[in-house]
Design an enzyme around this catalytic site. Structure first.
Site, PDB file in Angstrom:
ATOM      1  N   GLU A 447     -32.248 -38.324  23.227  1.00  0.00           N
ATOM      2  CA  GLU A 447     -31.676 -39.649  23.482  1.00  0.00           C
ATOM      3  C   GLU A 447     -31.084 -39.639  24.886  1.00  0.00           C
ATOM      4  O   GLU A 447     -31.771 -39.961  25.836  1.00  0.00           O
ATOM      5  CB  GLU A 447     -30.624 -39.994  22.418  1.00  0.00           C
ATOM      6  CG  GLU A 447     -30.337 -41.470  22.349  1.00  0.00           C
ATOM      7  CD  GLU A 447     -29.672 -41.861  21.033  1.00  0.00           C
ATOM      8  OE1 GLU A 447     -29.130 -42.966  20.964  1.00  0.00           O
ATOM      9  OE2 GLU A 447     -29.709 -41.057  20.070  1.00  0.00           O
ATOM     10  N   GLU A 721     -19.627 -37.919  17.344  1.00  0.00           N
ATOM     11  CA  GLU A 721     -20.216 -39.233  17.108  1.00  0.00           C
ATOM     12  C   GLU A 721     -19.771 -39.813  15.775  1.00  0.00           C
ATOM     13  O   GLU A 721     -19.440 -40.991  15.667  1.00  0.00           O
ATOM     14  CB  GLU A 721     -21.742 -39.120  17.143  1.00  0.00           C
ATOM     15  CG  GLU A 721     -22.471 -40.421  16.896  1.00  0.00           C
ATOM     16  CD  GLU A 721     -23.973 -40.262  16.997  1.00  0.00           C
ATOM     17  OE1 GLU A 721     -24.655 -41.262  17.281  1.00  0.00           O
ATOM     18  OE2 GLU A 721     -24.474 -39.136  16.799  1.00  0.00           O
TER      19      GLU A 721
END
Length: 883
Positions: A447, A721
């Site tokens: 990502e 996260e």
């Protein structure tokens, strides 16, 4: 009075400026209390300019515009309000880069196949007094001149929206030029330009399928003459030891294929192996000079432990989740391989590569043989704390090389609770790892994208911790360039996800409005606000059109309060707060901010227009989503935090109710986190402004999952996260979207700076400070220090009873005694001081100290259990990023 050397724009290096009229900033150091500047004088070469002005930050260039390549010595002196002048500052040498496409005579050259080494040869027959190399690439590059590495940049030219903007770098290479034959060379690799980007397999060649180099070397001779040598048809290319290089997958280097002297004049290139390059076309109008510092190596860590995994692998623990790569020392036979695999955590004793998804994150070095060999990858980076090492490399000599944009550190925080201090340090490390040329979401898996929502919530924290104005100025230029004609903003910039990512998402697209405003508030840069203003308007107009006459934003896909702990693992956007509440609140907020920006810029028509829009959306929000007493639809912490901090509750009684109800919602959840990406940065502020400071502290100091300190108690060294990325039983979250280095939820650090320590801007660029500490939570001291655009500032406080609290043994009851507050106010500024229990008052620059009675009801200090595991990395040398 001592004046610092002037600074151009937000640049730390004034070589190769991209502005013909660079704005100037300087600071004044003086021990005179209340010092104010009344005038300044700027000298540039033989010209002087004097102004009756107190301005010292981003002052307009008062002389004729610089021309390409022009170099000028600039110095400044200032006059105090009492009328005496300072001495002249040290001079700063400003040098313009290539400001126009016509300044480039070099051409982009490309290897015809998979060659990675390029070289061009030239002869120097006169004494050289100056040499400048202007260079960039389609791909990433490292340049060498006569066998010596040029500069210390990592992954240059960095990642921008290449179709719109391609940065070039300027280097002073005077000391590398030799009389006689010279060779300029470069190594090329895919980088972000041609390499794989994006999740779910991603895509390659998003920007192009051919690597290319553009290099222009400009020589100035002793007699005043000049000569330019650049890339063109005469250049040649060859294969080399670089077998593969990928941002996600890592680098493979075969040392047996190294080409000795490849960037040196001798030996000359062999035509059998050095083939001609091909000239390729690329729009030179896209070339821009950098506005911020480059990526560099900023530190090294040695392993704190060498482990053996259940499968028998050698695994190194560096004690800190970081971003960079490994440097190894190996010795073995030619052809032997060293394989390096990277991971953030261990899972069942093995590196948890499952969390990397399709990113291999594996580096391979093939030995040449014949003695010790030292190697570090050039064209990749990894997010990791652990690394497995296979092959003939000495584990004790492996070093983790930390890489990120080399931003100056500006802000610090400390307090009496080591867990809170570690939380703050985790936010610092997450920013370091994810501010690698642009603000990314994570540094380890497939990502690593510039998600707009993440940066929108973290920007205030980022602007305190580091001088990131130049980096974010570049990123915002990409955001504007990638904006759709409709006004929608991609959710990740640069946009490599295609059309699917171009839509208006509340909290994400709003970055185009809120980030420029944050940078204006923190750095005083109205020029950046002016440049961003058209894009800001287009976005808000687009969302207002989506909302329609109802002024309620209910249409389209929304992330909502992303990663609310109540959301199912496979549906991270399905939180407790209705998405229409989140979306409409953000429309009202962005419209209001845009009206304030218009006021700053003197745009009265736009100010009135967006003030009216903000008011209409606010009224619609209150009518549709707020009950008469103040209940917000969804009855969630994020809903109340949005309504309170964005000013969406019109009646005082509603605000009082919402503040109480927010505290009740937090208490009903056991003072655990009940917010996601959008609510978390606001909840402590909402509680504080509602007079629920004690609840804000209980939320901050909670250690059970989900909470900020839970990750700290579990040994986390960066922000996670997911609140439960690592579960209480030590197992890793089974979700496929699980990162241990994701700065968004670390935005609470901004509240630590402004509210716990009490240092906030009361005017743009900290021209006026707000000193307003709010002690609580059993803390006995706190301090925030910041290098503002005007100089060092500080706010700190200390309570009686600290020794008792720090020596262990929990104290019941309340504190009495005194609260000592100290502050440093920079020269040429003032501060509004609001001490607990008193009325606000104003002070001038200097050092200040006040004592007041301890606020009633303040709890006694609480000790921290010594059993809590707080990881402390061991550094093998001074880390300049934290100097």
């Amino acid at each position: 009075m001592h004046v610092t050397a002037p600074r151009a724009e937000h640049r730390t290096d004034p070589l190769g400026l991209g502005e013909s009229r660079p704005r100037l900033s300087w600071t004044t150091a003086t021990d005179r209390p209340g010092w104010r500047q009344s005038a300044y004088e700027i000298e540039a070469g033989t010209e002087r300019f004097t102004a009756e002005s107190a301005e010292s930050v981003l002052v307009p260039w008062p002389f004729a515009p610089l021309t390409s390549r022009q170099r000028v010595q600039v110095r400044v002196r200032v006059r105090s309000a009492e009328g005496d002048w300072s001495g002249w500052s040290p001079p700063a040498a400003f040098e313009a880069g290539l400001l126009h496409p016509a300044d480039w005579s070099a051409r982009f050259v490309s290897p015809p196949a998979d060659e990675h080494l390029l070289r061009g040869d030239f002869t120097v027959r006169q004494a050289v007094t100056a040499a400048r190399l202007h260079v960039t690439a389609l791909g990433v590059y490292e340049a060498e001149l006569n066998g010596v590495r040029v500069g210390d940049h990592v992954l240059a030219p960095g990642w921008t929206s290449y179709h719109h903007r391609l940065r070039y770098q300027t280097f002073d290479v005077t000391g590398l030029i030799r009389p006689g034959p010279n060779t300029l060379g470069a190594i090329l690799a895919d980088g972000w330009y041609r390499g794989r980007l994006g999740f779910e397999g991603g895509a390659t060649g998003i920007y192009g399928d051919r690597l290319a180099l553009l290099a222009q070397l400009e020589l100035t001779f002793a007699d005043g003459g000049t000569r330019t040598f650049g890339t063109g048809p005469g250049w040649r290319c060859a294969a080399g030891p670089l077998i593969a290089a990928s941002i996600y997958d890592g680098e493979t280097h075969d040392a047996r294929l190294e080409v000795p002297g490849w960037s040196s004049p001798a030996p000359p290139p062999d035509p059998a192996t050095w083939r001609p390059v091909e000239v390729v076309e690329h729009d030179l109008a896209t070339l821009v000079a950098p506005t911020g510092p480059p990526v560099r190596r900023t530190g090294e860590l040695a392993p704190v432990e060498v482990l053996t995994s259940p499968s028998g692998r050698t695994v190194l623990d560096f004690g800190q989740n970081l971003v960079g790569r490994l440097r190894i020392t190996a010795e073995g036979a030619a052809g032997e391989r060293v394989v390096l695999r990277h991971a953030e955590v261990l899972e069942d004793g093995e590196p948890a590569t499952r969390l990397l998804r399709t990113a291999a994150a594996t580096d391979v070095y093939v030995l040449r043989g014949g003695g010790p060999e030292v190697w570090e990858p050039r064209f990749t980076f990894h997010g990791f704390r652990y690394a497995s090492v296979e092959g003939p490399a000495d584990p004790g000599l492996v070093r983790a090389v930390v890489c990120h944009t080399d931003m100056p550190r500006t802000g610090r925080f400390e307090c009496s609770d080591p867990l809170v201090e570690r939380l703050h340090e985790n936010a610092v490390w997450s920013m370091r790892g994810n501010f690698l040329d642009l603000p990314t979401d994570c540094p380890q898996r497939d990502e690593r994208l510039g998600w707009t929502g993440d940066l929108q919530v973290f920007a205030p924290t980022a602007a305190f911790l580091y001088d990131c104005a130049g980096l974010l100025e570049s990123w915002l230029a990409d955001v504007a360039a990638e904006q759709a004609p409709s006004g929608a903003v991609p959710v990740a910039v640069p946009n490599v996800l295609g059309e699917r990512s171009v839509f208006a998402a509340a909290g994400w697209g709003d970055a185009i409005v809120l980030v420029p405003w944050t940078l204006y508030r923190r750095y005083g840069d109205a020029g950046l606000l002016e440049r961003c203003f058209p894009a800001m308007c287009r976005y808000v107009d687009h969302v207002a059109e989506l909302a329609g006459p109802s002024r309620l934003w209910t249409e389209g896909y929304q992330f909502g309060d992303w990663l609310d702990p109540a959301a199912p693992p496979d549906r991270p956007g399905a939180g407790r707060t209705p998405k229409e509440v989140v979306a409409t609140a953000y429309l009202a907020h962005s419209a209001g901010v845009l009206a304030r920006a218009a006021e700053v810029l003197g745009r009265d028509a736009e100010r009135e227009r967006y003030q009216a829009l903000a008011a209409a959306v606010g009224e619609a929000f209150a009518a549709a989503y707020v009950r008469p007493e103040g209940t917000v639809l969804g009855d969630s912490a994020t809903g109340y935090a949005l309504a309170l901090t964005f000013g969406l509750l019109p009646e005082p009684g509603q605000r009082e109710f919402a503040g109480r109800r927010l505290a009740e919602v937090i208490a009903e959840g056991g003072h655990r986190i009940a917010t996601g990406f959008l609510g978390t940065p606001l909840v402590c502020d909402a509680l504080t402004e509602a007079g629920q400071v004690a609840t804000a502290y209980r939320l901050l100091l909670q250690r059970e999952c989900p909470s900020w300190l839970y990750a700290v108690t579990m040994g986390g060294t960066t922000i996670w996260e997911r609140w439960d990325s690592l579960r209480p039983d030590g197992t890793v979250n089974l979700g496929e979207m699980t990162s241990f280095n994701h700065y968004a939820l670390g935005a609470v650090a901004d509240w630590l700076h402004r509210c716990v320590a009490g240092l906030a801007p009361a005017a743009p660029g900290y021209r006026r400070l707000l000193i307003r500490p709010r002690p609580g939570g059993g803390l006995t001291r706190a301090r925030a220090a910041l290098r503002t655009p005007y100089g060092p500032a500080e706010a700190a406080w200390r309570l009686d009873g600290e020794q008792a609290g720090e020596q262990g043994g929990e104290l019941d009851g309340e504190l009495d005694g005194e609260l000592e507050v100290t502050a440093v106010v920079p020269p040429n500024t003032s501060a509004l001081v609001h001490l607990p229990g008193g009325e606000p008052f104003e002070v001038g620059s200097g050092r200040h100290r006040w004592t007041v009675p301890v606020p009633a009801g303040l709890p006694a200090p609480v000790s921290v259990p010594v059993s809590v595991p707080v990881s402390v990395p061991v550094s093998v040398r001074v880390d300049k990023a934290t100097d």
